[in-house]
Motif scaffolding. Sequence first.
Motif, PDB file in Angstrom:
ATOM      1  N   LYS A  24    -106.396  69.287 -84.391  1.00  0.00           N
ATOM      2  CA  LYS A  24    -105.511  69.696 -83.304  1.00  0.00           C
ATOM      3  C   LYS A  24    -105.486  68.577 -82.283  1.00  0.00           C
ATOM      4  O   LYS A  24    -106.503  68.304 -81.638  1.00  0.00           O
ATOM      5  CB  LYS A  24    -106.011  70.990 -82.667  1.00  0.00           C
ATOM      6  CG  LYS A  24    -105.175  71.467 -81.468  1.00  0.00           C
ATOM      7  CD  LYS A  24    -105.729  72.764 -80.924  1.00  0.00           C
ATOM      8  CE  LYS A  24    -105.110  73.138 -79.581  1.00  0.00           C
ATOM      9  NZ  LYS A  24    -103.626  73.205 -79.659  1.00  0.00           N
ATOM     10  N   PRO A  25    -104.352  67.900 -82.129  1.00  0.00           N
ATOM     11  CA  PRO A  25    -104.314  66.783 -81.177  1.00  0.00           C
ATOM     12  C   PRO A  25    -104.268  67.276 -79.740  1.00  0.00           C
ATOM     13  O   PRO A  25    -104.096  68.469 -79.482  1.00  0.00           O
ATOM     14  CB  PRO A  25    -103.008  66.067 -81.549  1.00  0.00           C
ATOM     15  CG  PRO A  25    -102.137  67.162 -82.099  1.00  0.00           C
ATOM     16  CD  PRO A  25    -103.069  68.102 -82.802  1.00  0.00           C
ATOM     17  N   ILE A  26    -104.401  66.341 -78.817  1.00  0.00           N
ATOM     18  CA  ILE A  26    -104.280  66.675 -77.401  1.00  0.00           C
ATOM     19  C   ILE A  26    -102.824  67.037 -77.102  1.00  0.00           C
ATOM     20  O   ILE A  26    -101.897  66.365 -77.574  1.00  0.00           O
ATOM     21  CB  ILE A  26    -104.722  65.488 -76.520  1.00  0.00           C
ATOM     22  CG1 ILE A  26    -106.242  65.274 -76.675  1.00  0.00           C
ATOM     23  CG2 ILE A  26    -104.354  65.691 -75.063  1.00  0.00           C
ATOM     24  CD1 ILE A  26    -106.765  64.046 -75.973  1.00  0.00           C
ATOM     25  N   ILE A  47    -103.373  57.282 -92.446  1.00  0.00           N
ATOM     26  CA  ILE A  47    -101.980  57.640 -92.222  1.00  0.00           C
ATOM     27  C   ILE A  47    -101.788  57.915 -90.739  1.00  0.00           C
ATOM     28  O   ILE A  47    -102.740  58.290 -90.051  1.00  0.00           O
ATOM     29  CB  ILE A  47    -101.587  58.892 -93.048  1.00  0.00           C
ATOM     30  CG1 ILE A  47    -100.097  59.220 -92.925  1.00  0.00           C
ATOM     31  CG2 ILE A  47    -102.441  60.094 -92.656  1.00  0.00           C
ATOM     32  CD1 ILE A  47     -99.633  60.320 -93.886  1.00  0.00           C
ATOM     33  N   TYR A  48    -100.555  57.685 -90.240  1.00  0.00           N
ATOM     34  CA  TYR A  48    -100.273  58.157 -88.897  1.00  0.00           C
ATOM     35  C   TYR A  48     -98.883  58.761 -88.796  1.00  0.00           C
ATOM     36  O   TYR A  48     -97.985  58.430 -89.574  1.00  0.00           O
ATOM     37  CB  TYR A  48    -100.525  57.086 -87.839  1.00  0.00           C
ATOM     38  CG  TYR A  48     -99.476  56.016 -87.665  1.00  0.00           C
ATOM     39  CD1 TYR A  48     -99.579  54.820 -88.354  1.00  0.00           C
ATOM     40  CD2 TYR A  48     -98.432  56.176 -86.754  1.00  0.00           C
ATOM     41  CE1 TYR A  48     -98.649  53.812 -88.164  1.00  0.00           C
ATOM     42  CE2 TYR A  48     -97.507  55.178 -86.553  1.00  0.00           C
ATOM     43  CZ  TYR A  48     -97.621  53.986 -87.257  1.00  0.00           C
ATOM     44  OH  TYR A  48     -96.695  52.992 -87.056  1.00  0.00           O
ATOM     45  N   PHE A  49     -98.781  59.680 -87.855  1.00  0.00           N
ATOM     46  CA  PHE A  49     -97.564  60.428 -87.596  1.00  0.00           C
ATOM     47  C   PHE A  49     -97.063  60.090 -86.195  1.00  0.00           C
ATOM     48  O   PHE A  49     -97.858  59.911 -85.272  1.00  0.00           O
ATOM     49  CB  PHE A  49     -97.817  61.944 -87.647  1.00  0.00           C
ATOM     50  CG  PHE A  49     -98.241  62.471 -88.981  1.00  0.00           C
ATOM     51  CD1 PHE A  49     -99.568  62.396 -89.387  1.00  0.00           C
ATOM     52  CD2 PHE A  49     -97.326  63.052 -89.835  1.00  0.00           C
ATOM     53  CE1 PHE A  49     -99.973  62.889 -90.619  1.00  0.00           C
ATOM     54  CE2 PHE A  49     -97.711  63.560 -91.063  1.00  0.00           C
ATOM     55  CZ  PHE A  49     -99.042  63.479 -91.461  1.00  0.00           C
ATOM     56  N   ASN A  50     -95.760  60.053 -86.042  1.00  0.00           N
ATOM     57  CA  ASN A  50     -95.148  59.937 -84.733  1.00  0.00           C
ATOM     58  C   ASN A  50     -94.136  61.067 -84.606  1.00  0.00           C
ATOM     59  O   ASN A  50     -93.228  61.174 -85.453  1.00  0.00           O
ATOM     60  CB  ASN A  50     -94.475  58.579 -84.556  1.00  0.00           C
ATOM     61  CG  ASN A  50     -94.245  58.239 -83.107  1.00  0.00           C
ATOM     62  OD1 ASN A  50     -95.095  58.476 -82.251  1.00  0.00           O
ATOM     63  ND2 ASN A  50     -93.089  57.676 -82.809  1.00  0.00           N
ATOM     64  N   ASN A  51     -94.301  61.885 -83.572  1.00  0.00           N
ATOM     65  CA  ASN A  51     -93.427  63.058 -83.423  1.00  0.00           C
ATOM     66  C   ASN A  51     -93.370  63.891 -84.705  1.00  0.00           C
ATOM     67  O   ASN A  51     -92.297  64.296 -85.158  1.00  0.00           O
ATOM     68  CB  ASN A  51     -92.024  62.626 -82.996  1.00  0.00           C
ATOM     69  CG  ASN A  51     -92.020  61.991 -81.620  1.00  0.00           C
ATOM     70  OD1 ASN A  51     -92.736  62.435 -80.722  1.00  0.00           O
ATOM     71  ND2 ASN A  51     -91.238  60.931 -81.452  1.00  0.00           N
ATOM     72  N   ASN A  52     -94.524  64.094 -85.309  1.00  0.00           N
ATOM     73  CA  ASN A  52     -94.729  64.941 -86.491  1.00  0.00           C
ATOM     74  C   ASN A  52     -94.212  64.320 -87.787  1.00  0.00           C
ATOM     75  O   ASN A  52     -94.313  64.946 -88.843  1.00  0.00           O
ATOM     76  CB  ASN A  52     -94.092  66.331 -86.335  1.00  0.00           C
ATOM     77  CG  ASN A  52     -94.431  67.001 -85.028  1.00  0.00           C
ATOM     78  OD1 ASN A  52     -95.420  66.669 -84.388  1.00  0.00           O
ATOM     79  ND2 ASN A  52     -93.589  67.944 -84.620  1.00  0.00           N
ATOM     80  N   VAL A  53     -93.682  63.126 -87.736  1.00  0.00           N
ATOM     81  CA  VAL A  53     -93.121  62.482 -88.915  1.00  0.00           C
ATOM     82  C   VAL A  53     -94.100  61.412 -89.409  1.00  0.00           C
ATOM     83  O   VAL A  53     -94.548  60.583 -88.610  1.00  0.00           O
ATOM     84  CB  VAL A  53     -91.762  61.824 -88.599  1.00  0.00           C
ATOM     85  CG1 VAL A  53     -91.235  61.077 -89.814  1.00  0.00           C
ATOM     86  CG2 VAL A  53     -90.761  62.873 -88.132  1.00  0.00           C
ATOM     87  N   PRO A  54     -94.433  61.422 -90.715  1.00  0.00           N
ATOM     88  CA  PRO A  54     -95.328  60.361 -91.217  1.00  0.00           C
ATOM     89  C   PRO A  54     -94.632  59.015 -91.158  1.00  0.00           C
ATOM     90  O   PRO A  54     -93.523  58.854 -91.662  1.00  0.00           O
ATOM     91  CB  PRO A  54     -95.620  60.804 -92.658  1.00  0.00           C
ATOM     92  CG  PRO A  54     -94.491  61.708 -93.032  1.00  0.00           C
ATOM     93  CD  PRO A  54     -94.041  62.367 -91.772  1.00  0.00           C
ATOM     94  N   ILE A  55     -95.293  58.049 -90.522  1.00  0.00           N
ATOM     95  CA  ILE A  55     -94.692  56.732 -90.336  1.00  0.00           C
ATOM     96  C   ILE A  55     -95.245  55.719 -91.335  1.00  0.00           C
ATOM     97  O   ILE A  55     -94.506  54.914 -91.892  1.00  0.00           O
ATOM     98  CB  ILE A  55     -94.946  56.221 -88.900  1.00  0.00           C
ATOM     99  CG1 ILE A  55     -94.375  57.202 -87.870  1.00  0.00           C
ATOM    100  CG2 ILE A  55     -94.371  54.829 -88.714  1.00  0.00           C
ATOM    101  CD1 ILE A  55     -92.877  57.403 -87.963  1.00  0.00           C
ATOM    102  N   MET A  69     -98.151  67.367 -91.081  1.00  0.00           N
ATOM    103  CA  MET A  69     -98.156  67.710 -89.662  1.00  0.00           C
ATOM    104  C   MET A  69     -96.987  68.665 -89.439  1.00  0.00           C
ATOM    105  O   MET A  69     -95.878  68.223 -89.088  1.00  0.00           O
ATOM    106  CB  MET A  69     -98.054  66.480 -88.770  1.00  0.00           C
ATOM    107  CG  MET A  69     -98.346  66.788 -87.330  1.00  0.00           C
ATOM    108  SD  MET A  69     -98.653  65.299 -86.370  1.00  0.00           S
ATOM    109  CE  MET A  69     -99.105  66.031 -84.788  1.00  0.00           C
ATOM    110  N   PRO A  70     -97.186  69.937 -89.681  1.00  0.00           N
ATOM    111  CA  PRO A  70     -96.086  70.894 -89.603  1.00  0.00           C
ATOM    112  C   PRO A  70     -95.557  71.111 -88.194  1.00  0.00           C
ATOM    113  O   PRO A  70     -94.397  71.521 -88.037  1.00  0.00           O
ATOM    114  CB  PRO A  70     -96.700  72.179 -90.167  1.00  0.00           C
ATOM    115  CG  PRO A  70     -98.175  72.015 -89.981  1.00  0.00           C
ATOM    116  CD  PRO A  70     -98.454  70.552 -90.098  1.00  0.00           C
ATOM    117  N   ASN A  71     -96.367  70.849 -87.180  1.00  0.00           N
ATOM    118  CA  ASN A  71     -95.907  70.956 -85.796  1.00  0.00           C
ATOM    119  C   ASN A  71     -96.738  70.035 -84.922  1.00  0.00           C
ATOM    120  O   ASN A  71     -97.688  69.406 -85.399  1.00  0.00           O
ATOM    121  CB  ASN A  71     -95.975  72.410 -85.304  1.00  0.00           C
ATOM    122  CG  ASN A  71     -97.364  72.992 -85.430  1.00  0.00           C
ATOM    123  OD1 ASN A  71     -98.292  72.514 -84.795  1.00  0.00           O
ATOM    124  ND2 ASN A  71     -97.510  74.032 -86.247  1.00  0.00           N
TER     125      ASN A  71
END
Lengths: 112, 114
Positions: A24-26, A47-55, A69-71
């Motif tokens: 659970k992120p901040i 892996i990293y996500f930006n605005n819930n999208v895998p980048i 990252m569903p939300n």
Amino acid sequence: DAGVIQSPRHEVTEMGQEVTLRCKPISGHNSLFWYRQTMMRGLELLIYFNNNVPIDDSGMPEDRFSAKMPNASFSTLKIQPSEPRDSAVYFCASSTRDRPYTFGSGTRLTVV
Amino acid sequence: GQQLNQSPQSMFIQEGEDVSMNCTSSSIFNTWLWYKQDPGEGPVLLIALYKAGELTSNGRLTAQFGITRKDSFLNISASIPSDVGIYFCAGSLISSGSARQLTFGSGTQLTVLP
């Protein structure tokens, strides 16, 4: 500010079993990162996500690893099937463009 | 890709001594960060540096962003037992994806002897 929350803190599983790690992120942080830490390889970005999208998932070791990252408030890292060489500490971190990473306390995974 | 060389790998010092560690990069960063990791915990941010030449202090810790933008150092003055841990440097550029992706050094394991 509750910080980045990871669960479980420790996981011991048998080879071949499915493992799911949670994060659970901040609140308000729009980037989320999954890292793996071992003595041999140090901190590796998976892996990293930006605005819930895998980048960028180029660090994911192989197809046995998947992340979602569903939300904006939840992410999972799944390993199926798990292998002993997956044993490591897995960290989740979150940030915004203008704020440095904040790490969770990690999940120590042991695959026997 | 970007690589960070962090040194030394480990240090054994007497309580009260000063400590210095540094990182060098093969490429330019626009942000340098220093983290400390205690056993069983995640890395915790100590100091963030955003401008070349910047010198920033946080209590007994001082860090500098090298003017070439390819290096940074961290100093700890008058070490105490609770300074024990692994110290990581990290550098970043703003990526096209607007996420501040970090590259981490391999860490410096600090042991403080009483």
